[in-house]
Design an enzyme around this catalytic site. Structure first.
Site, short mmCIF file in Angstrom:
data_model
loop_
_atom_site.label_atom_id
_atom_site.label_comp_id
_atom_site.label_asym_id
_atom_site.label_seq_id
_atom_site.Cartn_x
_atom_site.Cartn_y
_atom_site.Cartn_z
CB CYS A 137 2.33 1.88 -5.18
SG CYS A 137 2.48 1.51 -6.92
CG HIS A 190 5.46 -0.29 -3.17
ND1 HIS A 190 4.51 -1.23 -3.48
CD2 HIS A 190 5.72 0.38 -4.33
CE1 HIS A 190 4.21 -1.15 -4.77
NE2 HIS A 190 4.93 -0.18 -5.31
CG ASN A 200 4.61 -2.36 -8.32
OD1 ASN A 200 3.78 -2.44 -7.42
ND2 ASN A 200 5.05 -1.20 -8.78
#
Ligand code: ACO
Length: 335
Positions: free
Chosen positions: A122, A262, A292
């Site tokens: 990520c 994020h 996500n």
């Protein structure tokens, strides 16, 4: 936790253009209710996610990366032959090798560009941005395309309610170049702590555990997440990374006009912003629409902030990431 700060020892570096691309296909919480024992109410309350985008069976990372990259180059006013390097940040590339960045170079027709994939889950996009900045600041490159792309749907077990509600597919990109002017990188910070690697992992498919029949039977082709532990580390890691870059630049959280975190969980975003005392109206949130998307999440959110006019010239933009590895990072830009 180990980490390292920086140093601006070379030329100034700025963002020349951004782009993004998400698949057309929408997978809603109601769709998931029909697939596993879950509910829209649980997913929205625990994660903030309402829907996510999922590719069809024939699409791979390079397909979304190509569109996002082309859009970023168009916004930057450059063509593929202007690129000195292409970095694709992903843990779900088309193949283990060749790299997705090499595939992209061939599609764009940019034989002069060197290419590599950046693996930081990520956190990948900011790792790629910092690498591009270092090449440009040192004079080793002039123009670099960085793409964050992820096709997590192909590594997700859609029979596991604990993970299948969390992720989506997408790509975001930015072109970097040298010189003073708007969209200037002011400071950045990257960190990692491999002791926590098993918190988010893809068990099989690598040299440790090749993709055998046994591995497939054990469902080890799918990612696993220890959500509770990641949650706590994520909030602390993102807030700390923000403080580090702000300190480097001699600025404070109150100076931040736009926080682009994020998008792993709305509660992680809210808790991070709260720690920094940055009010919700200064925080970019699109997790409700995309889930996500790992390395794609910050560049998609950045591109949406640019194209919707949410970010204005002169704004202080703070991007922050946290993810598998563990890895984390933050980058401060004067827009
Ligand atoms: N629907 C309904 N119930 C569910 C679901 C679901 N989709 N998933 C889990 N549950 C149940 C669990 O089985 C558990 O039930 P039990 O108490 O009977 O055992 C209960 O809900 C609570 O589960 P928790 O895992 O404790 O729920 P939590 O509130 O921690 O939320 C989540 C889980 C959303 C994963 C959260 O921990 C999280 O977002 N963590 C961090 C983000 C993350 O890990 N992202 C993955 C990528 S890494 C990154 O991007 C940083």
């Amino acid at each position: 936790m180990n980490s390292s700060g920086k140093k601006s020892l070379g030329r100034e570096v700025r963002i020349l253009g951004t782009g993004s691309c998400v698949p057309d296909r929408v997978l809603t919480n109601q769709d998931l209710e029909r697939m596993v024992d879950t509910s829209d109410e649980w997913i929205v309350t625990r994660t903030g996610i309402k829907e996510r985008r999922i590719v069809g069976p024939d699409m791979a990372a390079s397909d979304l990366a190509e569109v996002a990259g082309a859009r970023a180059m168009k916004a930057a006013g450059i063509t593929p032959t202007d690129l000195d390097a292409i970095f694709v940040c992903t843990v779900t590339g088309d193949h283990l090798f060749p790299s997705t960045s090499c595939l992209l170079q061939a599609r764009f027709g940019a034989p002069q560009a060197f290419c590599m994939d950046v693996s930081a889950a990520c956190s990948g996009f900011l790792y790629g941005c910092e690498t591009a900045s270092a090449f440009i600041a040192s004079g080793m490159a002039e123009t670099v395309l960085v793409v964050g792309v992820e096709i997590l749907s192909k590594f997700t077990n859609f029979e596991d309610r604990g993970t299948c509600v969390l992720f989506g597919d997408g790509a975001g990109a930015a072109v970097f170049g040298p010189g003073p002017g708007p969209h200037q990188i002011l400071a950045s910070h990257l960190g990692a702590d491999g002791r926590f690697g098993s918190l988010i992992e893809l068990p099989a498919g690598g040299s440790r555990r090749p993709m055998t029949h046994e591995a497939l039977e054990a469902r080890q082709q799918y990612l696993t997440v220890k959500g509770n532990e990641v949650f706590k580390l994520g909030v602390r890691g993102m807030a700390d990374a923000c403080i580090k870059v702000l300190d480097q630049a001699g600025l404070a959280p109150d100076d931040v006009d736009l926080l682009i975190p994020h998008q792993a969980n709305l509660r992680i975003i809210d808790a991070t912003a709260k720690r920094l005392e940055i009010p919700p109206e200064r925080v970019v949130v699109n997790i409700d629409r995309y889930g996500n998307t790992s390395a794609a999440s910050v560049p998609i959110a950045l591109d949406e902030a640019v194209t919707t006019g949410r970010v204005h010239e002169g704004d202080l933009v703070l991007m922050v990431v946290f993810g598998g590895g563990l890895t984390w990072g933050a980058t401060l830009v004067r827009w």
